[in-house]
Every structure is written in structure tokens, then in C-alpha cells.
Design a protein around this motif. Structure first.
Motif, short mmCIF file in Angstrom:
data_model
loop_
_atom_site.label_atom_id
_atom_site.label_comp_id
_atom_site.label_asym_id
_atom_site.label_seq_id
_atom_site.Cartn_x
_atom_site.Cartn_y
_atom_site.Cartn_z
N PRO A 90 44.51 -11.44 9.29
CA PRO A 90 43.44 -11.13 8.33
C PRO A 90 43.96 -10.75 6.95
O PRO A 90 44.94 -10.03 6.82
CB PRO A 90 42.72 -9.94 8.97
N HIS A 91 43.27 -11.27 5.95
CA HIS A 91 43.63 -10.96 4.56
C HIS A 91 43.57 -9.45 4.32
O HIS A 91 42.66 -8.76 4.77
CB HIS A 91 42.68 -11.65 3.59
N GLY A 92 44.59 -8.94 3.62
CA GLY A 92 44.62 -7.54 3.21
C GLY A 92 45.09 -6.56 4.27
O GLY A 92 45.12 -5.36 4.03
N LYS A 93 45.47 -7.05 5.45
CA LYS A 93 45.91 -6.15 6.53
C LYS A 93 47.34 -6.50 6.95
O LYS A 93 47.73 -7.67 6.95
CB LYS A 93 44.99 -6.27 7.74
N VAL A 94 48.11 -5.48 7.31
CA VAL A 94 49.48 -5.70 7.78
C VAL A 94 49.44 -6.53 9.06
O VAL A 94 48.69 -6.23 9.98
CB VAL A 94 50.20 -4.36 8.03
N TRP A 95 50.26 -7.58 9.06
CA TRP A 95 50.33 -8.49 10.20
C TRP A 95 51.77 -8.56 10.69
O TRP A 95 52.72 -8.48 9.91
CB TRP A 95 49.84 -9.88 9.77
N ARG A 96 51.96 -8.71 11.98
CA ARG A 96 53.28 -8.73 12.60
C ARG A 96 54.04 -10.03 12.35
O ARG A 96 55.16 -10.20 12.80
CB ARG A 96 53.15 -8.50 14.10
N THR A 97 53.44 -10.97 11.63
CA THR A 97 54.04 -12.25 11.28
C THR A 97 54.35 -13.07 12.53
O THR A 97 55.46 -13.53 12.75
CB THR A 97 55.31 -12.07 10.41
N GLY A 98 53.36 -13.22 13.35
CA GLY A 98 53.46 -13.96 14.61
C GLY A 98 52.54 -13.33 15.62
O GLY A 98 51.49 -12.79 15.27
N ALA A 99 52.94 -13.38 16.87
CA ALA A 99 52.16 -12.78 17.95
C ALA A 99 53.06 -11.85 18.75
O ALA A 99 54.27 -11.85 18.59
CB ALA A 99 51.59 -13.87 18.86
N ASN A 100 52.43 -11.05 19.60
CA ASN A 100 53.16 -10.16 20.50
C ASN A 100 54.00 -9.15 19.73
O ASN A 100 53.48 -8.44 18.89
CB ASN A 100 53.98 -10.96 21.51
N GLU A 101 55.32 -9.11 20.00
CA GLU A 101 56.17 -8.16 19.29
C GLU A 101 56.28 -8.53 17.82
O GLU A 101 56.09 -9.68 17.46
CB GLU A 101 57.59 -8.14 19.90
N ALA A 102 56.62 -7.55 17.00
CA ALA A 102 56.83 -7.83 15.58
C ALA A 102 57.99 -8.81 15.44
O ALA A 102 58.94 -8.79 16.23
CB ALA A 102 57.13 -6.54 14.82
#
Length: 179
Positions: free
Chosen positions: A68-80
Motif C-alpha cells: 500500500p502507498h504510504g506504508k512501510v512494506w517488507r519488500t516482498g512477502a513473509n519475512e522482511a
């Protein structure tokens, strides 16, 4: 009596062996967001590597349903996502020492903020702490011609280092790491 105890012990050991063996043969189903890795260089000349999980679009949209725009994302799925630098690099003028880091992003419609963090072993973005940011950069979003169903990452050499390319759907970003 001794024979009975011996027979009972052997029978118990056999049952335990059979039950452990049967349990060991149960495998999980396929991961819906499989792990992948991208690297640049080989052997002792490898510059960088990234480990990440590859979420799929499945009819959803990037920026709204996924990342989602404007929210910290783990850059993938599952673990960071895990970034390993085998040499010192610079990102946006900040020196990053060779080592292992987490890679987070804050997606946006026109640009993504890419964050290299000293936070490690995180599930998702829950372990992200702004205070542990080692370096960050805002990079422009471009649009590709083809849609990528699975989130993808790849390194490419550049004149002064490497670029980490990220793509999903038609969204493309390039992160310039310099030597």
C-alpha cells in the motif's frame, strides 16, 4: 520377567521409530510466495545478494491491495527482505558497510522510498524501526510494458556500482548503489 521387559522395550522403540518416520514424511504444500534470491557477481567477487519472497498479484493491485502507498512494506512477502552487501556501498550519499541488512520500502504512486535497515530477522514489516535506518533513498516509479504477476528483483551493473531493480505488475523502480 527379563524377557518380557526386553520385548516391551524393543516393541516400544520400534513403535517410536515407526511413528517418527511416518511423521517425517508429511511435507508442507507449496509456498504461495516462494523464496527467491538475486545477486551480482560470482564467488569471492560477489558484490551483493538479496533474499526475498515473491508475492503474486492474483487479481489484486499494487499500491492498494498489495504494498500500500504510504506504508512501510517488507519488500516482498513473509519475512522482511534480506540484503547482503559483500563490499562497502553508498546509497544516496550514505556509506553502508559490508554486512547483512533488511530492506524495506514505502511505495508511492510517483516514487518509492527504499530503506536499508539494521533490523534483522523480522516477520513482515512489524520489526521496522525508523531509528535503525542505515540509509534511504527516494527513487522514481516508471511503468513497464508488460505486467509481472510475481514481485521480482534483479541486480544490474552500472558505471559506478549496481542497480537493484524491483518490478511488480507494470511498476518498476531502480535503486542505485554506488561504490
Amino acid at each position: 520377567m527379563k524377557n518380557f521387559r526386553l520385548l516391551t522395550t524393543v516393541a516400544f522403540a520400534f513403535l517410536m521409530l515407526v511413528s517418527f518416520n511416518a511423521e517425517a514424511q508429511k511435507f508442507r504444500g507449496l509456498d504461495k510466495s516462494p523464496m527467491d534470491a538475486a545477486s551480482i557477481g560470482r564467488g569471492n567477487k560477489q558484490l551483493a545478494k538479496v533474499y526475498y519472497s515473491r508475492p503474486q498479484l492474483k487479481g489484486r493491485t499494487v499500491g492498494k491491495d498489495l504494498a500500500p502507498h504510504g506504508k512501510v512494506w517488507r519488500t516482498g512477502a513473509n519475512e522482511a527482505t534480506q540484503l547482503i552487501l559483500n563490499v562497502d556501498m553508498n546509497l544516496n550519499g550514505t556509506k553502508i558497510k559490508a554486512g547483512t541488512y533488511s530492506l524495506f520500502t514505502i511505495p508511492g504512486e510517483k516514487e518509492w522510498e527504499v530503506i536499508v535497515s539494521s533490523d534483522l530477522n523480522n516477520w513482515g514489516a512489524s520489526g521496522y524501526r525508523k531509528d535503525n535506518t542505515v540509509a534511504s533513498i527516494k527513487v522514481p516509479v516508471t511503468m513497464g510494458d508488460e505486467s509481472l504477476e510475481a514481485f521480482s528483483m534483479a541486480f544490474a551493473p552500472s558505471d559506478d556500482g549496481v542497480h537493484l531493480h524491483m518490478g511488480w505488475d507494470k511498476v518498476r523502480v531502480a535503486v542505485p548503489f554506488t561504490k
